[in-house]
Motif scaffolding. Structure first.
Motif, PDB file in Angstrom:
ATOM      1  N   CYS A 194      -6.646  11.741   2.908  1.00 62.85           N
ATOM      2  CA  CYS A 194      -6.333  11.494   1.493  1.00 62.85           C
ATOM      3  C   CYS A 194      -6.786  10.079   1.118  1.00 62.85           C
ATOM      4  O   CYS A 194      -6.128   9.399   0.343  1.00 62.85           O
ATOM      5  N   ASP A 195      -7.908   9.654   1.678  1.00 65.56           N
ATOM      6  CA  ASP A 195      -8.435   8.318   1.421  1.00 65.56           C
ATOM      7  C   ASP A 195      -8.936   8.210  -0.020  1.00 65.56           C
ATOM      8  O   ASP A 195      -9.450   9.174  -0.581  1.00 65.56           O
ATOM      9  N   PHE A 196      -8.802   7.028  -0.591  1.00 60.55           N
ATOM     10  CA  PHE A 196      -9.291   6.799  -1.943  1.00 60.55           C
ATOM     11  C   PHE A 196      -9.530   5.311  -2.165  1.00 60.55           C
ATOM     12  O   PHE A 196      -9.048   4.470  -1.410  1.00 60.55           O
ATOM     13  N   LYS A 201      -2.296   9.751  -6.300  1.00 60.93           N
ATOM     14  CA  LYS A 201      -3.151   9.963  -5.127  1.00 60.93           C
ATOM     15  C   LYS A 201      -2.327   9.889  -3.840  1.00 60.93           C
ATOM     16  O   LYS A 201      -2.521  10.669  -2.917  1.00 60.93           O
ATOM     17  N   GLU A 207      -7.294   0.393  -2.187  1.00 63.87           N
ATOM     18  CA  GLU A 207      -7.811   1.383  -1.246  1.00 63.87           C
ATOM     19  C   GLU A 207      -6.651   1.948  -0.440  1.00 63.87           C
ATOM     20  O   GLU A 207      -5.813   1.193   0.047  1.00 63.87           O
TER      21      GLU A 207
END
Length: 184
Positions: free
Chosen positions: A55-57, A93, A178
């Motif tokens: 679930c990186d963003f 997110k 991040e």
């Protein structure tokens, strides 16, 4: 019929492997040691397990939009729009993560002012965002980085009037958030 059966038995005796015939005649050798091992079927190839979903963003927020600005204070207090964007974009997110491994918040400034001032301001801005994330109950490792004016994304003619130059340089004034973690 009996004749056919006898012929088949005789043929079978001649077509058996020699080790089988020896096992039948030798009383001292166990049959299992002398029998040929049956050919084993090749093992089916095993597929490696799929890597866990992430679930990186990374999200960039313009500092001019999310911080309070007035003549008496430097930015580092999130305004209502900044809090709303963090709530709607970052927290949304993070809600898709089963586990958050790390949050990194980096502050960036434009080329105006001294490097020392820019560094201090970028650190304060990043710290303000991390403090707000913590106040929302985010329990994950968080780190901040003040980048100062080291990572400019837009160059402008320094001969512009002060207001026009500030407007041109506004993309450089930003916060980058991040997130790294495993998805649900």
């Amino acid at each position: 019929m009996l004749k056919k059966l006898t012929v088949l038995c005789v043929l079978a005796a001649f077509t058996l492997p020699a080790s089988f015939a020896l096992a039948q005649t030798s009383a001292s050798a166990p049959a299992a040691q002398n029998a040929e091992a049956p050919a084993s079927a090749p093992a089916a190839p095993q597929t490696p397990p799929a890597p866990p979903k992430r679930c990186d963003f990374a999200l960039t927020l313009p500092s001019d939009e999310i911080f309070e600005h007035n003549k008496s204070t430097q930015p580092s207090t999130l305004n209502s729009k900044g809090k709303e964007r963090i709530d709607n974009e970052v927290m949304a997110k993070l809600a898709n993560c089963a586990k958050v491994d790390l949050i990194v918040v980096s502050g960036h400034t434009d080329l105006t002012g001294s490097q020392q001032q820019a560094q201090k301001l970028s650190e304060k801005n990043a710290d303000a965002v991390v403090a707000y994330l913590g106040s929302k109950g985010l329990d994950a490792p968080m780190d901040t980085m003040g980048m100062g004016k080291t990572q400019q994304i837009k160059a402008c003619d320094d001969k512009l009037a002060k207001a026009k130059l500030a407007e041109c340089l506004s993309p450089n004034r930003r916060i980058v958030i991040e997130g790294r973690g495993l998805a649900k």
